[in-house]
Design a protein around this motif. Structure first.
Motif, PDB file in Angstrom:
ATOM      1  N   ILE A   9      32.021  38.142  40.022  1.00 24.69           N
ATOM      2  CA  ILE A   9      32.547  37.496  41.224  1.00 24.69           C
ATOM      3  C   ILE A   9      31.701  36.266  41.547  1.00 24.69           C
ATOM      4  O   ILE A   9      30.543  36.167  41.120  1.00 24.69           O
ATOM      5  N   ASP A  10      32.269  35.326  42.303  1.00 25.72           N
ATOM      6  CA  ASP A  10      31.563  34.082  42.619  1.00 25.72           C
ATOM      7  C   ASP A  10      30.192  34.358  43.235  1.00 25.72           C
ATOM      8  O   ASP A  10      29.167  33.830  42.807  1.00 25.72           O
ATOM      9  N   HIS A  11      30.190  35.148  44.303  1.00 30.20           N
ATOM     10  CA  HIS A  11      28.969  35.484  45.053  1.00 30.20           C
ATOM     11  C   HIS A  11      29.311  36.666  45.954  1.00 30.20           C
ATOM     12  O   HIS A  11      30.454  37.141  45.973  1.00 30.20           O
ATOM     13  N   LEU A  12      28.351  37.129  46.709  1.00 32.86           N
ATOM     14  CA  LEU A  12      28.577  38.233  47.642  1.00 32.86           C
ATOM     15  C   LEU A  12      28.454  37.720  49.072  1.00 32.86           C
ATOM     16  O   LEU A  12      27.593  38.155  49.842  1.00 32.86           O
ATOM     17  N   GLY A  13      29.327  36.769  49.405  1.00 28.21           N
ATOM     18  CA  GLY A  13      29.371  36.252  50.763  1.00 28.21           C
ATOM     19  C   GLY A  13      29.944  37.299  51.698  1.00 28.21           C
ATOM     20  O   GLY A  13      30.036  38.477  51.358  1.00 28.21           O
ATOM     21  N   CYS A  14      30.341  36.882  52.879  1.00 29.89           N
ATOM     22  CA  CYS A  14      30.707  37.855  53.920  1.00 29.89           C
ATOM     23  C   CYS A  14      32.212  38.100  54.015  1.00 29.89           C
ATOM     24  O   CYS A  14      32.707  38.545  55.053  1.00 29.89           O
ATOM     25  N   PHE A  91      31.352  46.441  27.451  1.00 30.03           N
ATOM     26  CA  PHE A  91      31.968  47.097  28.595  1.00 30.03           C
ATOM     27  C   PHE A  91      33.370  47.602  28.248  1.00 30.03           C
ATOM     28  O   PHE A  91      34.099  46.978  27.468  1.00 30.03           O
ATOM     29  N   ASP A  92      33.759  48.716  28.861  1.00 34.04           N
ATOM     30  CA  ASP A  92      35.099  49.263  28.678  1.00 34.04           C
ATOM     31  C   ASP A  92      36.130  48.511  29.516  1.00 34.04           C
ATOM     32  O   ASP A  92      37.317  48.496  29.176  1.00 34.04           O
ATOM     33  N   LEU A  93      35.685  47.900  30.610  1.00 31.98           N
ATOM     34  CA  LEU A  93      36.580  47.165  31.507  1.00 31.98           C
ATOM     35  C   LEU A  93      35.795  46.018  32.141  1.00 31.98           C
ATOM     36  O   LEU A  93      34.709  46.228  32.679  1.00 31.98           O
ATOM     37  N   ILE A  94      36.361  44.809  32.053  1.00 33.94           N
ATOM     38  CA  ILE A  94      35.745  43.624  32.647  1.00 33.94           C
ATOM     39  C   ILE A  94      36.703  43.073  33.694  1.00 33.94           C
ATOM     40  O   ILE A  94      37.884  42.836  33.411  1.00 33.94           O
ATOM     41  N   ILE A  95      36.194  42.834  34.912  1.00 32.04           N
ATOM     42  CA  ILE A  95      37.038  42.395  36.024  1.00 32.04           C
ATOM     43  C   ILE A  95      36.475  41.099  36.620  1.00 32.04           C
ATOM     44  O   ILE A  95      35.631  41.136  37.519  1.00 32.04           O
ATOM     45  N   PRO A  96      36.931  39.935  36.136  1.00 26.61           N
ATOM     46  CA  PRO A  96      36.584  38.677  36.799  1.00 26.61           C
ATOM     47  C   PRO A  96      37.474  38.495  38.024  1.00 26.61           C
ATOM     48  O   PRO A  96      38.650  38.898  38.009  1.00 26.61           O
ATOM     49  N   GLU A  97      36.938  37.879  39.084  1.00 28.91           N
ATOM     50  CA  GLU A  97      37.719  37.887  40.323  1.00 28.91           C
ATOM     51  C   GLU A  97      37.313  36.798  41.301  1.00 28.91           C
ATOM     52  O   GLU A  97      36.538  35.904  40.971  1.00 28.91           O
ATOM     53  N   TYR A  98      37.838  36.970  42.503  1.00 27.58           N
ATOM     54  CA  TYR A  98      37.703  36.081  43.660  1.00 27.58           C
ATOM     55  C   TYR A  98      38.357  34.759  43.312  1.00 27.58           C
ATOM     56  O   TYR A  98      39.553  34.693  43.100  1.00 27.58           O
ATOM     57  N   ASN A  99      37.563  33.671  43.160  1.00 27.25           N
ATOM     58  CA  ASN A  99      38.143  32.389  42.780  1.00 27.25           C
ATOM     59  C   ASN A  99      37.643  31.945  41.417  1.00 27.25           C
ATOM     60  O   ASN A  99      38.339  32.025  40.418  1.00 27.25           O
ATOM     61  N   ASN A 100      36.393  31.518  41.362  1.00 26.37           N
ATOM     62  CA  ASN A 100      35.910  30.855  40.155  1.00 26.37           C
ATOM     63  C   ASN A 100      35.550  31.807  39.024  1.00 26.37           C
ATOM     64  O   ASN A 100      35.319  31.361  37.892  1.00 26.37           O
ATOM     65  N   GLY A 101      35.521  33.099  39.316  1.00 29.21           N
ATOM     66  CA  GLY A 101      35.359  34.050  38.225  1.00 29.21           C
ATOM     67  C   GLY A 101      36.488  33.965  37.213  1.00 29.21           C
ATOM     68  O   GLY A 101      36.316  34.278  36.033  1.00 29.21           O
ATOM     69  N   HIS A 102      37.654  33.489  37.670  1.00 31.40           N
ATOM     70  CA  HIS A 102      38.801  33.352  36.754  1.00 31.40           C
ATOM     71  C   HIS A 102      38.559  32.282  35.688  1.00 31.40           C
ATOM     72  O   HIS A 102      39.187  32.321  34.625  1.00 31.40           O
ATOM     73  N   TRP A 103      37.663  31.329  35.973  1.00 31.45           N
ATOM     74  CA  TRP A 103      37.373  30.279  34.993  1.00 31.45           C
ATOM     75  C   TRP A 103      36.566  30.784  33.802  1.00 31.45           C
ATOM     76  O   TRP A 103      36.341  30.045  32.830  1.00 31.45           O
ATOM     77  N   LEU A 104      36.142  32.043  33.851  1.00 32.13           N
ATOM     78  CA  LEU A 104      35.431  32.632  32.708  1.00 32.13           C
ATOM     79  C   LEU A 104      36.389  33.108  31.622  1.00 32.13           C
ATOM     80  O   LEU A 104      35.940  33.552  30.563  1.00 32.13           O
TER      81      LEU A 104
END
Length: 364
Positions: A9-14, A91-104
């Motif tokens: 994930i991008d970061h752990l903001g609020c 890893f058995d499962l990789i979950i990119p997410e939020y916004n910029n994690g998708h660019w991976l």
């Protein structure tokens, strides 16, 4: 058999996306799975992860980790090496997410599912013809970038509406809907974290940001005819504006501006209803938490996620046409005086265990 699962994930903001990621990762780890949560860049972290989760800050550049999704992003050679060292854990499962994690996506392989938390190509309503044209051009540009970025990917959305909307745009993708869940047992246990003595008719929980339209909630409360108090749980760039509005509405002795807290549940439990007045939303965690606590919700029906959260016939009275402040005020009064009852069946639909089971099927 225990699985190895990676969230990126991008970061752990609020925000809600960050919170539900931590909650799901923690739940998976407590079921015996090996869970790693990696952030692209941790400079903007607000939340922390439980010790049971393996937390990693990849330390990618601010340009890659932060900012709007629609700017093309590429990893440096050093960043690619850092990522590959992480992925070597198989890893058995990789979950990119939020916004910029998708660019991976170009750098990932194996069992990868992109987790989309909201409408990434939502068209914002406007009455101004020039703004309407500008908005149409923006959505067209974003849609092309969205398709180029995610067509062919495995995608998890938080609402059926998003799955239905994205399916024709991404004909080569596999899309699946998994609604956000809340760990009910953990939520109930957290009620003892803070002693809250004050009682409120209405509580607002969320960032004090323009898109959340806290002013709509305040004006509706002022016009509702309610004589009790209202609490604002959250903080953000619109704080000064909200404080000025409180004075203008002569509500300074009836509004408790609590600010940002790690756990809003004890405050929510002391309210008769939750209000959500956002201009745009995904599937808000605060609504799911309120319902699990038995707190009725009054919300602008600004997203499919909210409409699905309040889809039960007896809860639809809490859905308000977006931007209708008069209806918001009227319904706040009615909800406080005659609240609906959140049933066990309603709570089961938004449980963390149900969400966990759906995600673990992806790792099989």
């Amino acid at each position: 058999m225990p699985k190895k699962i990676l969230f990126i994930i991008d970061h752990l903001g609020c925000g809600g996306a960050e919170k539900v990621t931590i909650e799901l990762a923690d739940y998976m780890a407590r079921q015996g799975h090996e869970v790693t949560l990696a952030v692209l860049n941790g400079k903007r972290n607000y939340f922390t992860t439980p010790p049971i989760i393996d937390y990693i800050d990849l330390g990618f550049s601010d340009f890659f980790a932060h900012g709007k999704l629609w700017k093309d992003r590429f990893l440096t050679e050093t960043e690619q090496q850092t990522l590959q060292q992480l992925l070597a854990q198989q890893f058995d499962l990789i979950i990119p997410e939020y916004n910029n994690g998708h660019w991976l996506r170009p750098y990932l392989s194996g069992n990868v599912w992109h987790w989309v938390h909201g409408d990434l190509i939502e068209k914002r309503p406007t009455q101004n013809i020039f703004k309407h044209l500008k908005e149409s051009l923006r959505v067209s540009r974003y849609t092309r970038k969205f398709v180029r970025l995610l067509d062919g990917a495995n995608i998890v959305t938080v609402s059926q509406h998003l799955t239905d909307k994205y399916s024709p745009l991404l004909p080569n993708s596999t899309l699946l809907t998994i609604h956000n869940g809340v760990d009910q047992q953990k939520l109930y246990a957290s009620l003892n974290d803070v002693q809250v003595d004050q009682q409120w008719d209405v509580v607002f929980v969320g960032r004090v940001h323009k898109i959340k339209q806290v002013d709509h909630a305040l004006i509706a409360f002022a016009q509702s005819g309610l004589t009790g108090r209202m609490a604002i749980i959250g903080d953000g760039p619109e704080r000064e504006m909200v404080q000025n509005l409180i004075r203008e509405l002569n509500l300074h002795d009836r509004i408790d501006f609590i600010g940002r807290v790690n756990n809003p549940a004890p405050y929510m439990m002391n309210a008769k209803c939750l209000v959500s007045s956002s201009f745009a939303e995904g599937t808000p965690m605060c609504i799911a938490e309120a319902l699990l606590l038995g707190i009725p919700v009054v919300a602008y029906a600004c997203s499919s996620g909210i409409r699905e959260q309040l889809s039960a016939a007896h809860m639809q009275c809490g859905l308000i046409a977006p931007q209708d402040q008069h209806a918001l005020a009227k319904t706040l009064y009615e909800m406080v005086k005659q609240p609906y009852v959140v049933t066990d069946e309603d709570k089961q639909k938004i449980s963390m265990h149900h969400m966990y089971q759906r995600f673990m099927k992806l790792a099989s």
